[in-house]
Design a protein around this motif. Structure first.
Motif, short mmCIF file in Angstrom:
data_model
loop_
_atom_site.label_atom_id
_atom_site.label_comp_id
_atom_site.label_asym_id
_atom_site.label_seq_id
_atom_site.Cartn_x
_atom_site.Cartn_y
_atom_site.Cartn_z
N CYS A 11 0.84 -1.21 0.00
CA CYS A 11 0.00 0.00 0.00
C CYS A 11 0.87 1.25 0.00
CB CYS A 11 -0.90 0.02 1.23
SG CYS A 11 -2.17 -1.24 1.21
N GLY A 14 1.98 2.29 -3.17
CA GLY A 14 0.91 2.67 -4.09
C GLY A 14 0.36 1.50 -4.90
N ARG A 16 -2.12 -0.91 -6.02
CA ARG A 16 -3.58 -0.90 -5.96
C ARG A 16 -4.14 -2.22 -5.45
NH1 ARG A 16 -5.94 1.98 -9.84
NH2 ARG A 16 -7.88 1.18 -8.98
N GLN A 19 -3.89 -2.33 -1.77
CA GLN A 19 -4.87 -1.42 -1.16
C GLN A 19 -6.25 -2.07 -1.13
OE1 GLN A 19 -4.51 2.04 -3.63
NE2 GLN A 19 -2.70 2.81 -2.56
N GLU A 20 -6.60 -2.69 -2.23
CA GLU A 20 -7.92 -3.33 -2.29
C GLU A 20 -7.98 -4.53 -1.34
OE1 GLU A 20 -9.36 -3.94 -6.19
OE2 GLU A 20 -11.28 -4.72 -5.51
N TYR A 23 -8.50 -3.29 2.08
CA TYR A 23 -9.88 -2.84 2.22
C TYR A 23 -10.82 -4.05 2.36
CZ TYR A 23 -14.42 -0.84 1.09
OH TYR A 23 -15.74 -0.48 1.14
N ALA A 27 -12.70 -3.99 5.78
CA ALA A 27 -13.87 -3.10 5.66
C ALA A 27 -15.12 -3.64 6.37
CB ALA A 27 -14.16 -2.83 4.19
N PRO A 28 -15.43 -4.94 6.30
CA PRO A 28 -16.67 -5.41 6.96
C PRO A 28 -16.69 -5.14 8.47
CG PRO A 28 -15.88 -7.06 5.41
CD PRO A 28 -14.82 -6.03 5.50
N LEU A 48 -16.90 5.46 6.61
CA LEU A 48 -16.02 4.39 6.14
C LEU A 48 -15.12 4.90 5.02
CD1 LEU A 48 -15.40 1.32 6.48
CD2 LEU A 48 -16.88 0.94 4.52
N GLN A 49 -15.73 5.63 4.11
CA GLN A 49 -14.97 6.15 2.97
C GLN A 49 -13.87 7.11 3.42
OE1 GLN A 49 -17.43 7.53 -0.32
NE2 GLN A 49 -15.99 9.20 -0.66
N PHE A 52 -11.17 5.28 5.51
CA PHE A 52 -10.19 4.48 4.75
C PHE A 52 -9.21 5.37 3.99
CE2 PHE A 52 -11.88 0.27 5.47
CZ PHE A 52 -10.72 -0.49 5.34
N ILE A 53 -9.70 6.51 3.52
CA ILE A 53 -8.76 7.44 2.86
C ILE A 53 -7.68 7.87 3.86
CG2 ILE A 53 -8.55 9.75 1.85
CD1 ILE A 53 -11.38 9.26 0.63
N PHE A 56 -5.19 5.01 4.46
CA PHE A 56 -4.18 4.90 3.40
C PHE A 56 -3.18 6.06 3.48
CE2 PHE A 56 -7.50 2.32 1.09
CZ PHE A 56 -6.79 1.14 1.19
N GLU A 57 -3.69 7.25 3.79
CA GLU A 57 -2.79 8.41 3.85
C GLU A 57 -1.84 8.34 5.03
OE1 GLU A 57 -5.52 11.83 1.66
OE2 GLU A 57 -5.51 11.69 3.84
#
Lengths: 186, 446
Positions: A11, A14, A16, A19-20, A23, A27-28, A48-49, A52-53, A56-57
């Motif tokens: 992650c 970078g 992807r 990252q997924e 998530y 995420a659940p 949640l959105q 998660f940003i 990652f940051e």
């Protein structure tokens, strides 16, 4: 299954796919936390959105001290707090409702019939400020002093909000258990 | 009773402990592009910061090395002229002496011989330029490969400068070079002006654009207008070569925006029943404004989304309470100290120079205030929450420089500036600030 350290490193570069993967894996559990802190699904999705940003940051700041899930949960809770502060910290006057005392003695209530989805539904019916104080105190384990600082209320207000939240929850859990029992027993 | 309370807490804590709910697919779809976007600025920011630090260190190191070189140069030669026929300069330490002999003779026939020891320092980049002044001081800069002695015979003059001698008619000057490898040229020292100090000031137009499409962001943006902004400071630049120079300095900038439709009243403190002063919060594109003045009362006449308060219109009417009306809008103001690192490239080198100017700047927040206008003065309302203390901006401009005298120039630099990270830490609102200014000022080369 890849180690979490490898996923985090991916992650940070970078990647992807990593990252997924991160998530999908977490995420659940974190979405359930979001639902617990929000009054509606749209708000939960926003938390949640945004959460998660931020995850990652801020991955670069994770030092592998303590559980990674705990670290992510803290970010999600903080995001929910920010959301709450921007919308509800100075709650409207009409939010202040008079809470009646529970009509039944909940001492002898049997809560075993309630599953997590029932509990989540009940907690989400609380007014925002009661829900926030109850979550922070009873679930996250913060003190009233810390809660007061977090959502800009006094320690006393936090205590009284918690007391009211508990009364509402006891009443609703009681009635919910009764209804469910009746349904199950026909 | 406590057990009962703890019981309900435990029911929820344990019941929700490992609960999972699958989020809707659109959440990841919304996260994915944002994550992809955020990776690049992070790398750019780090690279920019590294470049800025490297440039600053190089700049400082070069400046220091120049100072050391300058000090060494002052010790080249000291000529001690006395009543004795021979004049000998004392060699400073660490300098290899070579001997030049100057022999002036006057009209009366009495020849005065002056011996000058010229010292050649171990500096490979120095070139000789001997010059004899009235006071007898010789300034020589000689290549270390040159070895030889110079003999000067002069009639009708005893103690005047060599250059003057050359100009005066009726005087004969002979220069004999005994063992020259090549003749050291006698040229006046030409100083290269590499440093420039400038004072610049600019009115700036500051605003932002947003990349979101949600209704609230759009509404916030439409209700905000930029305030008069300015920027100014002192800049130092060093000329690396004929076309490229590096510039740094210290600037102060102030900008802000007006929040339309937020009406403010004074005199509310007597009705305020809370201990906290933070009675009102206003959502803006630059973060959350909160009141820290218990005397202020706010109403949002345009929207229900921006203002959060426990004192709603239904609960408290400022006109019935006869509060003092202050203004129909609030003003947010931010001030920064800026440390830029800028590269200037000279496109046209004439009386009117044209330069391409670009670089990066680190900006430190030094003032954050929210106020309302009252009779030309400021009525303090509060502050903006969650501002980034340090922001980074990139700039690009076209500098025009008009030489008004040997060392003085007038400058005019239209500059566009884009902020690499947002002013506010608030998540969700994706606003990208930028500004445009025309810097003007005066610069001095030395």
């Amino acid at each position: 299954m890849p180690e979490i350290r490898n996923i985090i490193n991916g992650c940070l570069k970078g990647n992807r796919r990593d990252q997924e993967l991160l998530y999908r894996r977490h995420a659940p559990r974190l979405y359930a936390v979001c639902l617990q802190y929000s009054g509606n699904d749209e708000e939960a999705r926003d938390i949640l959105q945004e959460g998660f940003i931020k995850i990652f940051e801020n991955l670069i700041h994770y030092k592998y001290e303590g559980s990674f899930e705990g670290w992510m949960r803290k970010i999600i809770v903080n995001t929910a707090l920010e959301k709450y502060r921007s919308r509800h910290s100075l709650y409207r006057v009409d939010d202040i409702e008079q809470i009646p005392e529970p009509d039944a003695d909940p001492d002898n209530e049997d809560y075993s019939g309630l599953d997590a989805a029932d509990l989540l539904g009940i907690i989400r019916e609380l007014p925002p400020k009661y829900r926030m104080v109850f979550n922070l105190f009873a679930i996250e384990g913060y003190s009233h002093k810390e809660i007061g600082q977090m959502i800009n209320i006094s320690e006393g207000t936090s205590k009284s909000n918690l007391a009211r939240a508990r009364i509402i929850l006891q009443r609703r859990v009681g009635s919910y258990t009764g209804i469910k029992r009746k349904v199950l027993n026909g | 009773m406590d057990d009962k309370k703890a019981n309900i807490d435990l029911v929820f804590r344990n019941g929700l402990k490992d609960f999972e709910v699958l989020p809707p697919p659109e959440v990841w779809n919304n996260i994915r592009p944002v994550v992809r976007k955020t990776q690049r600025p992070l790398i750019i920011l780090r690279t920019a910061a590294a470049v800025a630090v490297l440039l600053s260190l190089t700049f400082l190191a070069y400046r220091m090395s120049r100072q050391i070189t300058g000090n060494t140069g002052n010790d080249l030669v000291t000529l001690n002229e006395n009543s004795e026929p021979g004049i000998t300069a004392t060699p400073p330490e660490r300098i290899t002496p070579l001997q030049n002999i100057l022999t002036p003779s006057d009209a009366s026939g009495s020849t005065k011989e002056t011996t000058i020891n010229t010292y050649f320092p171990d500096l490979s980049d120095q070139v000789t330029a001997p010059a004899l002044s009235d006071t007898g001081t010789v300034m020589n800069t000689v290549s270390p490969t040159v070895a030889g002695s110079v003999s000067i015979s002069e009639r009708n003059a005893s103690s005047i400068g060599l250059l003057q001698l050359l100009e005066k008619p009726g005087k004969e000057v002979t220069i004999e070079i005994t063992t020259p490898l090549f003749s050291p040229e006698i040229v006046p020292e030409k100083k290269t002006e590499r440093w420039t100090v400038a004072a610049l000031v600019s009115p700036t137009y500051y605003t932002n654009f947003y990349s979101g499409s949600d209704e609230i962001s759009s509404q916030l943006h439409s209700d905000e207008q930029p305030l008069f902004s300015y920027s100014g400071g002192v800049a130092f630049s060093y000329k690396i070569n004929k076309r490229v120079s590096v510039q740094s300095g210290l600037y102060y900038s102030s900008f802000g925006q007006e929040l339309s439709g937020i009406t403010s009243f004074g005199g509310f403190q007597q009705y305020d029943y809370t201990k906290s002063d933070r009675n009102f919060e206003v959502l803006t594109t630059s973060g959350l404004v909160y009141t820290n003045n218990a005397d202020v009362f706010l109403i949002d006449s345009r929207s229900d989304n921006r203002l959060t308060t426990r004192y709603t219109k239904d609960f408290f009417d400022p006109t019935k309470a006869n509060l003092q009306f202050i203004d129909n809008s609030l003003r947010q103001n931010f001030s920064y100290l800026e440390l830029p690192v800028i590269v200037r490239y000279k496109l046209i080198d004439r009386t009117l120079d044209f330069n391409l100017v670009g670089g990066l700047s680190s900006n430190l927040l030094v003032n954050n205030s929210v106020y309302a206008d009252i009779d030309g003065g400021k009525y303090q309302v509060g502050k903006t929450e969650g501002l980034n203390m340090l922001t980074f901006s990139s700039s690009l401009g076209m500098g025009m420089e008009y030489n008004i005298s040997g060392n003085l120039s007038l400058n005019l630099e239209p500059t566009f500036r884009y902020y690499l990270n947002p002013v506010s830490q608030s998540q969700g609102l994706r606003f990208h600030p930028y500004s445009f200014g025309i810097f003007s000022g005066i610069s001095y080369r030395f």
